[in-house]
Scaffold this motif. Structure first.
Motif, PDB file in Angstrom:
ATOM      1  N   ALA A  63       0.922  -1.284   0.090  1.00 30.79           N
ATOM      2  CA  ALA A  63       0.067  -0.053   0.040  1.00 30.79           C
ATOM      3  C   ALA A  63       0.985   1.086  -0.066  1.00 30.79           C
ATOM      4  O   ALA A  63       0.429   2.412  -0.498  1.00 30.79           O
ATOM      5  CB  ALA A  63      -0.771   0.018   1.257  1.00 30.79           C
ATOM      6  N   LEU A  64       1.924   1.203   0.645  1.00 31.99           N
ATOM      7  CA  LEU A  64       2.840   2.441   1.126  1.00 31.99           C
ATOM      8  C   LEU A  64       3.616   2.737  -0.581  1.00 31.99           C
ATOM      9  O   LEU A  64       3.573   3.775  -0.905  1.00 31.99           O
ATOM     10  CB  LEU A  64       3.857   2.023   1.744  1.00 31.99           C
ATOM     11  CG  LEU A  64       4.960   3.281   2.242  1.00 31.99           C
ATOM     12  CD1 LEU A  64       4.032   4.242   2.966  1.00 31.99           C
ATOM     13  CD2 LEU A  64       6.219   2.881   3.224  1.00 31.99           C
ATOM     14  N   LYS A  65       3.719   1.651  -1.131  1.00 35.02           N
ATOM     15  CA  LYS A  65       4.400   1.870  -2.502  1.00 35.02           C
ATOM     16  C   LYS A  65       3.474   2.491  -3.722  1.00 35.02           C
ATOM     17  O   LYS A  65       3.668   3.234  -4.450  1.00 35.02           O
ATOM     18  CB  LYS A  65       5.080   0.472  -3.307  1.00 35.02           C
ATOM     19  CG  LYS A  65       5.787   0.547  -4.259  1.00 35.02           C
ATOM     20  CD  LYS A  65       6.564  -0.612  -4.619  1.00 35.02           C
ATOM     21  CE  LYS A  65       7.479  -0.455  -6.030  1.00 35.02           C
ATOM     22  NZ  LYS A  65       8.139  -1.625  -6.355  1.00 35.02           N
ATOM     23  N   ILE A  66       2.150   2.040  -3.456  1.00 35.90           N
ATOM     24  CA  ILE A  66       1.178   2.532  -4.312  1.00 35.90           C
ATOM     25  C   ILE A  66       0.978   3.809  -4.320  1.00 35.90           C
ATOM     26  O   ILE A  66       0.753   4.672  -4.925  1.00 35.90           O
ATOM     27  CB  ILE A  66      -0.088   1.849  -4.062  1.00 35.90           C
ATOM     28  CG1 ILE A  66      -0.076   0.349  -4.839  1.00 35.90           C
ATOM     29  CG2 ILE A  66      -1.318   2.514  -4.540  1.00 35.90           C
ATOM     30  CD1 ILE A  66      -0.246   0.313  -6.304  1.00 35.90           C
ATOM     31  N   LEU A  67       0.787   4.290  -2.753  1.00 34.77           N
ATOM     32  CA  LEU A  67       0.657   5.721  -2.502  1.00 34.77           C
ATOM     33  C   LEU A  67       1.951   6.683  -2.723  1.00 34.77           C
ATOM     34  O   LEU A  67       1.578   7.771  -3.310  1.00 34.77           O
ATOM     35  CB  LEU A  67       0.179   5.902  -0.886  1.00 34.77           C
ATOM     36  CG  LEU A  67      -0.866   5.503  -0.449  1.00 34.77           C
ATOM     37  CD1 LEU A  67      -1.142   5.372   1.069  1.00 34.77           C
ATOM     38  CD2 LEU A  67      -2.215   6.493  -1.021  1.00 34.77           C
ATOM     39  N   LYS A  68       3.033   5.992  -2.399  1.00 37.78           N
ATOM     40  CA  LYS A  68       4.177   6.973  -3.095  1.00 37.78           C
ATOM     41  C   LYS A  68       4.291   7.213  -4.447  1.00 37.78           C
ATOM     42  O   LYS A  68       4.741   8.072  -4.964  1.00 37.78           O
ATOM     43  CB  LYS A  68       5.471   6.215  -2.599  1.00 37.78           C
ATOM     44  CG  LYS A  68       5.789   6.289  -1.084  1.00 37.78           C
ATOM     45  CD  LYS A  68       7.042   5.570  -0.584  1.00 37.78           C
ATOM     46  CE  LYS A  68       7.358   5.937   0.782  1.00 37.78           C
ATOM     47  NZ  LYS A  68       8.678   5.355   1.234  1.00 37.78           N
ATOM     48  N   GLU A  69       3.739   6.379  -5.280  1.00 38.70           N
ATOM     49  CA  GLU A  69       3.844   6.353  -6.794  1.00 38.70           C
ATOM     50  C   GLU A  69       2.831   7.388  -7.150  1.00 38.70           C
ATOM     51  O   GLU A  69       3.112   8.213  -8.221  1.00 38.70           O
ATOM     52  CB  GLU A  69       3.392   4.967  -7.505  1.00 38.70           C
ATOM     53  CG  GLU A  69       3.514   4.798  -8.952  1.00 38.70           C
ATOM     54  CD  GLU A  69       3.500   3.380  -9.431  1.00 38.70           C
ATOM     55  OE1 GLU A  69       2.393   3.383 -10.109  1.00 38.70           O
ATOM     56  OE2 GLU A  69       4.225   2.541  -9.020  1.00 38.70           O
TER      57      GLU A  69
END
Length: 227
Positions: free
Chosen positions: A102-108
């Protein structure tokens, strides 16, 4: 009595006719795998909508809370998303830890942040945020028109999570994750009024973080998420 038989309530009718009124949800591993493949291979969806679907799957919030997410409520550094009480169905604030996925999705998504919009998923052609029907339609037509109609829904991914957790109860207990932790992640309201008046939270943030990472890893083990 005769009148009630002739004109039953909606709940009585569905009960008598064995009608399942629950929203469609993916619970079979092969179907989940198929959906993940269709999602990650899709090259037609707007990328913001695609990321919203990923976040809906991984954070298991109610769809409205996903599409209306605000950057001010998300702490990327501490990996926490806190939804204010006035935006929650239960009228209590809801804090959910962000898994690595989820963190990677939001950072993207943050890389394409619109300066004048407070929303994580701003509307494409208007002010405001992405409409919940947009992700519902995208899910329904993923991999082909109406391919997942009657099979998967945005809200149904909450049921996917709940079912997987129920089936994995022994494993989760060994990890120190209780039924209360699962219910806390789903932001379900305590039905017992006395208990509700005294209990301020069902689980610690550490317990919830462990569960959310376990869930992301579980889905990724079925089929690599492509995140």
């Amino acid at each position: 009595k005769e009148l009630h038989r002739a004109f039953p309530t909606a709940s009585r009718f569905t009960l008598d006719k064995f009608v399942d009124t629950r929203l469609p949800a993916l619970t079979d591993k092969e179907k989940i795998k198929e959906f993940i493949i269709d999602l990650k291979m899709d090259n037609k969806l707007d990328l913001s909508t695609k990321r919203a679907i990923y976040l809906q799957i991984l954070c298991v919030n109610r769809p409205f809370n996903t599409v209306s997410a605000k950057w001010s409520d998300i702490d990327l550094e501490n990996k926490i998303w806190t939804i204010p009480a006035n935006e929650m169905k239960t009228k209590s604030s809801h804090t959910i830890p962000l898994s690595s996925y989820a963190l990677k999705i939001l950072k993207e998504q943050h890389m394409f942040k619109i300066i004048n919009s407070p929303f994580v998923f701003p509307a494409l052609n208007a002010n405001g945020h992405l409409h919940r029907d947009t992700i519902s339609k995208a899910i329904r037509n993923l991999g082909g028109k109406n391919r997942y109609s009657g099979i998967a829904t945005s809200h149904g991914f909450r049921a996917t999570f709940r079912t997987i957790c129920s089936k994995s109860k022994a494993e989760l207990l060994n990890l120190g994750i209780s039924e209360e932790t699962i219910e806390s992640v789903l932001a379900h309201k305590e039905l017992n009024a006395v208990k509700r008046s005294y209990e301020r939270d069902k689980a610690t943030i550490e317990q919830k973080a462990k569960l959310m990472q376990w869930y992301g890893d579980y889905l990724n083990s079925i089929e690599p998420l492509g995140i």
